[in-house]
Design a protein around this motif. Structure first.
Motif, mmCIF file in Angstrom:
data_model
loop_
_atom_site.group_PDB
_atom_site.id
_atom_site.type_symbol
_atom_site.label_atom_id
_atom_site.label_comp_id
_atom_site.label_asym_id
_atom_site.label_seq_id
_atom_site.Cartn_x
_atom_site.Cartn_y
_atom_site.Cartn_z
ATOM 1 N N UNK A 218 -0.181 -7.955 -7.479
ATOM 2 C CA UNK A 218 0.337 -6.642 -7.064
ATOM 3 C C UNK A 218 1.858 -6.621 -7.020
ATOM 4 N N UNK A 219 2.423 -5.434 -7.266
ATOM 5 C CA UNK A 219 3.866 -5.264 -7.118
ATOM 6 C C UNK A 219 4.171 -4.588 -5.789
ATOM 7 N N UNK A 220 3.153 -3.989 -5.187
ATOM 8 C CA UNK A 220 3.338 -3.303 -3.907
ATOM 9 C C UNK A 220 2.045 -3.434 -3.111
ATOM 10 N N UNK A 221 2.177 -3.375 -1.811
ATOM 11 C CA UNK A 221 0.987 -3.569 -0.970
ATOM 12 C C UNK A 221 1.023 -2.578 0.188
ATOM 13 N N UNK A 222 -0.142 -2.069 0.549
ATOM 14 C CA UNK A 222 -0.257 -1.264 1.765
ATOM 15 C C UNK A 222 -1.276 -1.932 2.668
ATOM 16 N N UNK A 223 -0.888 -2.120 3.927
ATOM 17 C CA UNK A 223 -1.812 -2.709 4.899
ATOM 18 C C UNK A 223 -2.419 -1.571 5.714
ATOM 19 N N UNK A 224 -3.753 -1.583 5.778
ATOM 20 C CA UNK A 224 -4.452 -0.519 6.510
ATOM 21 C C UNK A 224 -5.142 -1.075 7.747
ATOM 22 N N UNK A 225 -5.242 -0.217 8.763
ATOM 23 C CA UNK A 225 -5.972 -0.596 9.970
ATOM 24 C C UNK A 225 -6.579 0.661 10.580
ATOM 25 N N UNK A 226 -7.861 0.612 10.813
ATOM 26 C CA UNK A 226 -8.572 1.707 11.495
ATOM 27 C C UNK A 226 -8.174 3.092 10.974
ATOM 28 N N UNK A 227 -8.135 3.219 9.657
ATOM 29 C CA UNK A 227 -7.900 4.533 9.047
ATOM 30 C C UNK A 227 -6.453 4.974 8.998
ATOM 31 N N UNK A 228 -5.517 4.050 9.257
ATOM 32 C CA UNK A 228 -4.098 4.398 9.125
ATOM 33 C C UNK A 228 -3.421 3.395 8.209
ATOM 34 N N UNK A 229 -2.342 3.827 7.562
ATOM 35 C CA UNK A 229 -1.544 2.886 6.782
ATOM 36 C C UNK A 229 -0.472 2.327 7.722
ATOM 37 N N UNK A 230 -0.536 1.026 7.945
ATOM 38 C CA UNK A 230 0.353 0.383 8.913
ATOM 39 C C UNK A 230 1.734 0.144 8.297
#
Ligand SMILES: Nc1ncnc2c1ncn2[C@@H]1O[C@H](COP(=O)(O)OP(=O)(O)OP(=O)(O)O)[C@@H](O)[C@H]1O
Length: 258
Positions: A218-230
């Protein structure tokens, strides 16, 4: 950065029975990026990827301040025009490859229809079979003439991936795309996807639990938790370096997370 292919602001999602799944979710996808979505099971990765194109089905409810996927809002993607474009502008390799094929139709008929009806184009079957051979599908001609239920899960996954590689899309959604593959094929497939992104303005949504693969891909990452993007951040030098406490914990606990 170029204009986003996807831009969502303050989005909330509710199941048909009213359970709130997302909480003020914000997210962007840009062209020429492989954007990984990671997070614990149930954090909202699949619902996010599938919602973009109105794929969640009836009864799900959304509210949002902004929703733009390839210049269209959600009602477009849930309606007949979106139906037309799905498979042509956007292609999904599902986690479960059985979802991609009708079990009692021949693979060749489904693949030919995929090009004819979905992409409005045709492909020389020899080109497809050559790719299948490269992807480690043994006796590709036999598989071409088989019914889908006569193929293994790994073979169906490879065929889905081959369709992802052969089409000319704007967005590709890869949901755990290499779980059924052996190490060599996995390596080959990941390299082929990277090359495709480098050669085009494609944006890839890459859902994975495997941080080792995410780092290399990946060149970019999104971390998610309980339905939100952290948090969302670029991956540099193949290293995931979160700034939030939750992101750091997730990265540290990677061996438990896999
Ligand atoms: N069809 C459904 N009906 C009701 N709730 C659902 C449905 N599909 C998903 N959910 C709920 O939505 C939330 C987010 O699910 P989602 O599938 O997006 O998570 P995920 O991060 O992709 O998980 P996993 O890594 O296990 O695939 C979870 O709480 C899940 O239980």
């Amino acid at each position: 950065m170029s204009n986003p292919l996807v831009s969502i602001r303050s989005a909330n999602l509710f199941t048909p029975n009213g359970t709130r799944i997302w909480k003020d979710l914000n997210w962007d996808l840009f062209s020429s990026e492989i954007h990984a979505l990671i997070g614990e099971s149930g954090s909202g990765k699949t619902t996010l990827a599938y919602s973009l194109f109105g794929l969640l089905g009836e009864g799900w409810k959304y509210d949002f301040s902004h929703w733009d996927v390839l210049g269209h809002d959600l009602s477009y993607w849930s309606g007949p025009f979106g139906e037309e474009l799905r498979g042509r502008s956007i292609f999904l390799v599902p986690q479960n490859p059985n979802l991609a094929f009708h079990p009692y139709r021949k693979i060749k008929d489904q693949v030919i229809d995929f090009f004819r009806l979905g992409l409005r184009s045709s492909k020389d079957p020899r080109e497809i079979l050559e790719l299948w051979e490269e992807m480690g599908i043994t006796r590709p001609e036999e598989k071409w003439n088989s019914y889908a239920n006569g193929l293994s899960g790994g073979e169906k996954q490879r065929i889905c991936l081959s369709l992802a590689l052969l089409g000319d899309y704007r967005i590709l959604v890869l949901d755990e795309p290499t779980t059924g593959l052996d190490a060599n094929t996995e390596k080959w497939a990941l390299r082929a996807i990277r090359r495709k992104v480098e050669e085009s303005d494609l944006g890839v949504i890459f859902i994975s639990h495997d941080l080792r693969i995410v780092e290399s891909m990946a060149s970019r990452i999104t971390i998610m938790k309980e339905g939100s993007t952290i948090e969302s951040f670029p991956i540099k030098d193949r290293k995931i370096e979160p700034t939030t406490e939750y992101g750091k914990e997730l990265e540290k606990a990677r061996r438990f997370f896999l």
